[in-house]
Design a protein around this motif. Sequence first.
Motif, PDB file in Angstrom:
ATOM      1  N   THR A 130       0.996   9.995   2.146  1.00 49.44           N
ATOM      2  CA  THR A 130       0.529   8.519   2.225  1.00 49.44           C
ATOM      3  C   THR A 130       0.215   7.955   3.564  1.00 49.44           C
ATOM      4  O   THR A 130      -1.104   7.723   3.913  1.00 49.44           O
TER       5      THR A 130
ATOM      6  N   ALA B 135       3.072   1.611  -3.244  1.00 45.88           N
ATOM      7  CA  ALA B 135       1.789   2.309  -4.310  1.00 45.88           C
ATOM      8  C   ALA B 135       1.406   3.288  -4.510  1.00 45.88           C
ATOM      9  O   ALA B 135       1.445   4.496  -5.428  1.00 45.88           O
ATOM     10  N   ALA B 136       1.644   4.076  -3.337  1.00 37.55           N
ATOM     11  CA  ALA B 136       1.008   5.185  -2.935  1.00 37.55           C
ATOM     12  C   ALA B 136       2.413   5.821  -3.391  1.00 37.55           C
ATOM     13  O   ALA B 136       2.500   7.361  -3.896  1.00 37.55           O
ATOM     14  N   TYR B 137       3.707   5.588  -2.290  1.00 36.51           N
ATOM     15  CA  TYR B 137       4.771   6.676  -3.249  1.00 36.51           C
ATOM     16  C   TYR B 137       4.932   6.820  -4.749  1.00 36.51           C
ATOM     17  O   TYR B 137       5.081   8.049  -5.478  1.00 36.51           O
ATOM     18  N   ALA B 138       4.735   4.960  -5.730  1.00 40.15           N
ATOM     19  CA  ALA B 138       4.211   5.155  -6.719  1.00 40.15           C
ATOM     20  C   ALA B 138       3.511   5.747  -7.174  1.00 40.15           C
ATOM     21  O   ALA B 138       4.040   6.642  -8.578  1.00 40.15           O
ATOM     22  N   LEU B 139       2.337   6.683  -6.958  1.00 41.12           N
ATOM     23  CA  LEU B 139       1.643   7.394  -7.008  1.00 41.12           C
ATOM     24  C   LEU B 139       2.426   8.930  -7.272  1.00 41.12           C
ATOM     25  O   LEU B 139       1.174   9.913  -7.244  1.00 41.12           O
ATOM     26  N   GLY B 140       3.257   8.883  -6.561  1.00 36.23           N
ATOM     27  CA  GLY B 140       3.733  10.198  -6.115  1.00 36.23           C
ATOM     28  C   GLY B 140       3.446  11.303  -4.867  1.00 36.23           C
ATOM     29  O   GLY B 140       3.274  12.229  -4.672  1.00 36.23           O
ATOM     30  N   LEU B 141       2.919  10.305  -3.723  1.00 33.86           N
ATOM     31  CA  LEU B 141       2.863  10.742  -3.075  1.00 33.86           C
ATOM     32  C   LEU B 141       3.519  10.643  -1.963  1.00 33.86           C
ATOM     33  O   LEU B 141       3.838  10.602  -1.914  1.00 33.86           O
TER      34      LEU B 141
ATOM     35  N   VAL C 285      -3.723   6.665   3.052  1.00 34.40           N
ATOM     36  CA  VAL C 285      -4.067   5.406   2.912  1.00 34.40           C
ATOM     37  C   VAL C 285      -3.336   4.471   4.204  1.00 34.40           C
ATOM     38  O   VAL C 285      -4.523   4.242   4.261  1.00 34.40           O
TER      39      VAL C 285
ATOM     40  N   GLN D 274       0.735  -0.631   0.048  1.00 32.65           N
ATOM     41  CA  GLN D 274       0.096   0.018  -0.014  1.00 32.65           C
ATOM     42  C   GLN D 274       0.993   0.929  -0.005  1.00 32.65           C
ATOM     43  O   GLN D 274       0.402   2.187  -0.565  1.00 32.65           O
TER      44      GLN D 274
END
Lengths: 338, 405
Positions: free
Chosen positions: B317, B306-312, B321, B303
């Motif tokens: 995060t 994934a959040a990091y990958a979206l740039g959060l 998240v 999780q």
Amino acid sequence: MKKSVFYGTLAVAAVAAGTLSAQTLAEVQERGSLNCGVSTGLTGFAAPDASGEWQGFDVAMCRAVAAAVLGDAMAVEFVPTTGQTRFTALASGEIDMLARNTTWTFSRDVDLGFEFVGVNYYDGQGFMVPRDLGVSSAMELDGATVCIQTGTTTELNLADFFSSNGMSYEPVPIETNAEAQQQYLAGACDVYTTDASGLAATRATFEDPSAHVILPEIISKEPLGPLVRHGDNQWGDIVRWTLNGLVSAEELGITSANVAELATGTDNPEINRMLGTEGEYGAMLGLDGDWMVRVISSVGNYGEIFEGNIGENTPIGLARGLNAQWTDGGLLYSPPFR
Amino acid sequence: MATITDPPSEGFRLSQLIYDTRYRSLTIQVVASIFIMLGIAFLFMNVVTNLQALGKDFDFGFLGNRAGYDINQRLIEYSNNSTHGRAAMVGILNTLLVAFLGCIVATVLGIFAGVMRLSKNWLVAKLMAVYVEGFRNIPLLLWILVIFAVMTESAPQPRDFRGEDASASMILFDSVAVTNRGIFVPAPIWGPNSGILVAVFLLSLVAIWAFRRYAHKRQEETGEILPVFWISLGLFFVPSILAYFVLGQPVSLRYPELAGFNFEGGIQLRNSLIALWFALSLYTGAFIAEIVRAGILAISKGQTEAAYALGLRPNRTMSLVILPQALRVIIPPLISQYLNLTKNSSLAIAVGYMDVRSTLGGITINQTGRELEGMLLLGCFYLATSLIISGAMNVYNNSVKLKER
């Protein structure tokens, strides 16, 4: 019996099962020891000494009863109780008698269902303050913080005293005498209030007793005495006449030193009746004839108990005052052994 | 060709109750409930017989009698002329007060310690581990007594504040006095117009709530992020402070002053309250920290990635998240911690805090000899309070739990 105790405990601890009726004497004799409720520690009245043995004025009352019914003054199981737990302990049968600076009041005698067998100490509520507070009268205590033992008559007297004199105060409720002492010495309260005898006993254990004064006002009557449950008159009689016997013995000059000699027979019929050489007084109580001889030879008479535990030659240093024999201007007056 | 054989027309036999699986469970249940009812009846009879043997009746009339004792901490009007019922109410409010304060501080402490214990900073993580293990593994009663003893023995007496060469002095511009009888803080005096000030403050709270909703909605629609935190902070302080001066400073403070034996004029936070409050908070906080840590660890690492990958960013995060998902793991055990804290507040007796256990369950029972009635009332109170707390928390739990669509 075991089963009923189990279920009774389940039901409600306060009304634990067990035989509450007229069998205390038989139970105590079968058990071989007397369960006696005392305070959690008040020097001079009931406190364990350096070797762990209970000593004191109230303790002697327990020992006297044990000597009368069991023939052994040491066959006592002491149960320390706080102001809050003492009545439940007695009502539920956990203890056979209570000797714990307990004030004889109407509601305790009638409503709570106990039987006070007499008064072994005439007391009154007083106040103790540090000397450097500069207070010389209880009337100057407006706004003071007062340490009280909770669940006692002192709590109610205190409320009455302050409201009837139009003063305010801050009560600090405390469970045991030891805690109260600590709070008082730390200065968390300005005043400690309890029975004057208790104040003297507490002060005697301080590092510097002279730094504390007991104020002259005595704000209540506190007749302290041993008590038993309602409903077992035989047991009540035994405890009552053990107390009366201690008082009478002093009046008649029977001491632990001369009781053995007097028990062989004297010219005084009352002494003879007490010590079992005349009449069947012991048998009427369900005991043997020597019961009073054992009591006095093991704990002494009232005066000896007083002088040995709280009298003027002890650190507590209480004068006899109201607790002198009626012949000496006090209130001690035992009904006759007749 | 089919021969139809009649089903064997057998009557109901008694043995079927035991050997026939259709009836057996029913039989067992009936027998068991008969035994349970007999047991209850026995206990009831036992109580009645013993009460009779003691010569006592069962009567709640004592609640209307004069109490005769004083209580130091009262949230409602009470004197020794009030009734035992009133004394019980004072105690109930004191219990609720310490439970409420305790729950808030325990939650804050717990979340802080739980998150910090997961920190990559070695020192912070270990410090929090020491806190959690220290408080969780030592009985609460000890902590209450330790805090109380430290405050009583180490803080100065009110007397020490007196005179020219006083050995103790008040702190925070002479407004707060820390003594061994408690902490004295200034008390507010509500002057005329102070009602308007309170109304303004409440309105600004409503405004914050409305603004947050608006910002959320706007972000959903346009993707634009408003500086919610700063605007909320401004809304919280600015209108109230403005109103305070416009209305001519309606609320003033009354500082505690040394008078007679003690400080007067301020609010006294008694040592017993503080000791109980902090001990309960620190103790329960340690448990809550572990619950929070477990909740966060329950969310899979994927999780976060994934959040990091979206740039959060990491804090977003966490708040967008991780925490929303962690909450549904955290809330149910948190409820039982709140219940524990509330029930543990009955240890108040150890430091003389006048909660319901000390008033109704202590002095009142002792003065009236109504143990059974008093203990029943006390039990009912704690039961009701616990059920209300868990009911309220369940409502909250339903709002954060995973919505299945």
